[in-house]
Design an enzyme around this catalytic site. Structure first.
Site, PDB file in Angstrom:
ATOM      1  N   ARG A 345       0.832  -1.190   0.131  1.00 44.11           N
ATOM      2  CA  ARG A 345       0.185  -0.118  -0.010  1.00 44.11           C
ATOM      3  C   ARG A 345       0.733   1.265   0.022  1.00 44.11           C
ATOM      4  O   ARG A 345       1.341   1.707   0.853  1.00 44.11           O
ATOM      5  CB  ARG A 345      -0.893   0.077   1.286  1.00 44.11           C
ATOM      6  CG  ARG A 345      -1.551   1.256   1.374  1.00 44.11           C
ATOM      7  CD  ARG A 345      -2.691   1.003   2.307  1.00 44.11           C
ATOM      8  NE  ARG A 345      -2.384   0.460   3.904  1.00 44.11           N
ATOM      9  CZ  ARG A 345      -1.801   1.210   4.640  1.00 44.11           C
ATOM     10  NH1 ARG A 345      -1.469   2.667   4.459  1.00 44.11           N
ATOM     11  NH2 ARG A 345      -1.212   0.653   5.637  1.00 44.11           N
ATOM     12  N   HIS A 349      -3.225   4.777   4.670  1.00 47.83           N
ATOM     13  CA  HIS A 349      -4.224   3.756   4.853  1.00 47.83           C
ATOM     14  C   HIS A 349      -5.899   4.446   4.468  1.00 47.83           C
ATOM     15  O   HIS A 349      -6.630   3.915   3.741  1.00 47.83           O
ATOM     16  CB  HIS A 349      -4.681   3.161   6.383  1.00 47.83           C
ATOM     17  CG  HIS A 349      -5.918   2.472   6.681  1.00 47.83           C
ATOM     18  ND1 HIS A 349      -5.974   1.222   6.381  1.00 47.83           N
ATOM     19  CD2 HIS A 349      -6.990   2.681   7.030  1.00 47.83           C
ATOM     20  CE1 HIS A 349      -7.193   0.574   6.496  1.00 47.83           C
ATOM     21  NE2 HIS A 349      -7.935   1.854   6.907  1.00 47.83           N
ATOM     22  N   TYR A 358       4.569   5.358  11.107  1.00 44.41           N
ATOM     23  CA  TYR A 358       4.930   3.732  11.343  1.00 44.41           C
ATOM     24  C   TYR A 358       5.818   3.109  10.173  1.00 44.41           C
ATOM     25  O   TYR A 358       6.133   1.971  10.387  1.00 44.41           O
ATOM     26  CB  TYR A 358       3.531   3.226  11.508  1.00 44.41           C
ATOM     27  CG  TYR A 358       2.379   3.251  10.748  1.00 44.41           C
ATOM     28  CD1 TYR A 358       2.507   2.367   9.639  1.00 44.41           C
ATOM     29  CD2 TYR A 358       1.612   3.920  10.982  1.00 44.41           C
ATOM     30  CE1 TYR A 358       1.536   2.380   8.539  1.00 44.41           C
ATOM     31  CE2 TYR A 358       0.498   3.951   9.873  1.00 44.41           C
ATOM     32  CZ  TYR A 358       0.470   3.360   8.915  1.00 44.41           C
ATOM     33  OH  TYR A 358      -0.354   3.191   8.093  1.00 44.41           O
TER      34      TYR A 358
END
Length: 457
Positions: A345, A349, A358
């Site tokens: 990805r 998100h 992160y």
């Protein structure tokens, strides 16, 4: 004393000798008078009983248990099944990272028409994502989630399916709808929740649905679509339809109980359903290392008795071939298939997420350049003489104009009437629902400044 009888004949002869010894004065258990047996007699009796129980097998270790599901062999060893194999399950791919066809690769042939449409829709999906994302950042949309980096899974899988196949998506498969004919205007109408939206403004953005295109409406709750897909697949099987159900989910979805229930349900009922997992390494901010210790998702299929394959999700040709083959298996053999598509990805998100908190920006950039699904597939179609720089420029210019126009129209289209909040569930609304509507209208009337003025009452 250890004995090993190497043939059924020697075992039979030895048994006869033992029995004759017993008949020549070494007491047996059948005597009415209890006689104390000497050691030789006890040995003969014991060996005779053991040999008789072995039956026609060479030795006791060769016996099997006829248990539900098939025969189970016995073993004298204390041996545990390993928690993982020494080598990871390989990943099927057809194009290398540079878009070159791998020597001796096996794949389903794709026509020029299909290949060009696949690439065009991948580009369209990318442009649509970028424009909607920017619109959200400008405050024009409340929410958005992109598919950047996962375009090949969307479009290639859709291309390999039939329009009659029923889709149960997660929230990152708009490309399947795009392939089936959902227009840019329809996407924009849903994201803005106007009166032309199929869902009448009741769903949050990117929660698309189309009854006409056999695409069930997206549900925000994770993995709930999986058991539904199995039920639909079983219905297709009962009706003897030449179609299957297809459901998509992320690696995070496999941590839900619905995933395990669905796989077991599908295997037992032999339902023609494709489980397509987009394993992009992250469930929002949770890495796969914090979700499971198994070798990804592909090995979980075998645990439930489901045929499975691992595919390079950034290789459009591999995805098309795997899904095309899996669909034929599912329908002709009446069986579920699990496909684990390894991808990444590239985008956040959603617009509510900052993925750089992160994971590193360098990691994101590397995947976007080195494993980009669009550039790989473009290289391949160009090598076949099916695409050119001029066509690329024309396509991107045209789609951007169409997308911006769709955005403009959707934004100006009137919102659904307030009454749509309470309709389409009951034929005759119950008293409690009518009371809720009355209270809402009264509250809006009392505090008009707190409610959007563009929602008709």
């Amino acid at each position: 004393m250890a004995l090993r009888l190497r043939s059924s004949l020697s075992k039979s002869n030895f048994l006869n000798i033992l029995l004759r010894h017993n008949n020549l004065g070494f007491g047996t258990a059948s005597h009415t008078t209890r006689v104390s047996q000497n050691p030789i007699s006890r040995f003969c009796n014991t060996m005779a009983e053991k040999l008789s129980s072995v039956g026609e097998h060479e030795d006791a270790n060769a016996q099997v248990m006829d248990f539900p599901g098939g025969k189970v062999a016995f073993t004298p060893e204390i041996k545990f099944i390993s928690e993982s194999s020494k080598e990871r399950v390989p990943c099927y791919r057809v194009l290398d990272d540079n878009g070159k066809l791998i020597t001796n690769s096996h794949f389903v042939q794709v026509s020029e028409e299909v290949a060009v449409k696949m690439y065009s829709d991948m580009v369209t999906l990318q442009i649509m994502d970028n424009i909607f994302y920017e619109a959200q950042r400008q405050g024009r949309l409340s929410f958005y989630a992109t598919t950047i980096g996962e375009e090949a899974i969307n479009i290639a899988s859709a291309a390999a399916l039939s329009p009659q196949d029923v889709i149960f998506p997660q929230y990152r498969e708009p490309g399947v709808l795009l392939w089936r004919g959902f227009t840019l205007q329809e996407f924009a109408n849903q994201c803005f929740g106007n009166k032309s939206d199929n869902g009448k403004g009741r769903q949050m953005p990117v929660h698309y649905g189309s009854n006409k295109l056999n695409y069930f409406t997206v549900s925000a709750t994770i993995a709930t679509q999986l058991p539904n897909a199995v039920g639909a697949a079983y219905s297709l099987k009962m009706d003897k339809k030449d179609a299957c159900a297809v459901t998509y989910f992320g690696d995070g979805g496999s941590s839900e109980g619905d995933f395990h229930a669905a796989l077991n349900f599908a295997a037992v009922m032999e339902a023609p359903v494709l489980f397509i997992c987009r394993n992009n390494g992250w469930a929002i901010s949770t890495p796969t290392s914090d979700q499971f210790r198994s070798d990804g998702l592909v090995v979980k299929g075998r645990a439930y008795g489901i045929r499975s394959i691992r595919v390079d999700g950034n290789d459009a040709l591999a995805m098309y071939s795997a899904v095309h083959t899996a669909r034929e298996m599912a329908i002709s053999e009446e069986r579920p298939i699990l496909i684990e598509a390894l991808t990444y990805r590239v985008g956040h998100h959603s617009t509510s997420d900052d993925s750089t908190r992160y994971r590193s920006a360098d990691e994101i950039e590397w995947w976007n350049k080195a494993r980009n699904p669009l550039s790989r597939f473009r290289t391949w179609i160009e090598s076949n003489g099916w695409w050119s720089d001029e066509e690329e420029s024309d396509l991107r210019s045209r789609i951007k104009k169409e997308m911006l126009e769709a955005l403009r129209v959707a934004e100006k289209t009137e919102k659904p009437n307030l009454e749509n909040m309470f309709s389409d569930v009951y034929d005759v609304p119950p008293l409690n629902l009518r009371e809720q509507e009355r209270q809402v209208r009264q509250t809006i009337k009392s505090h008009p400044q707190d409610y959007p003025s563009d929602v008709p009452l």
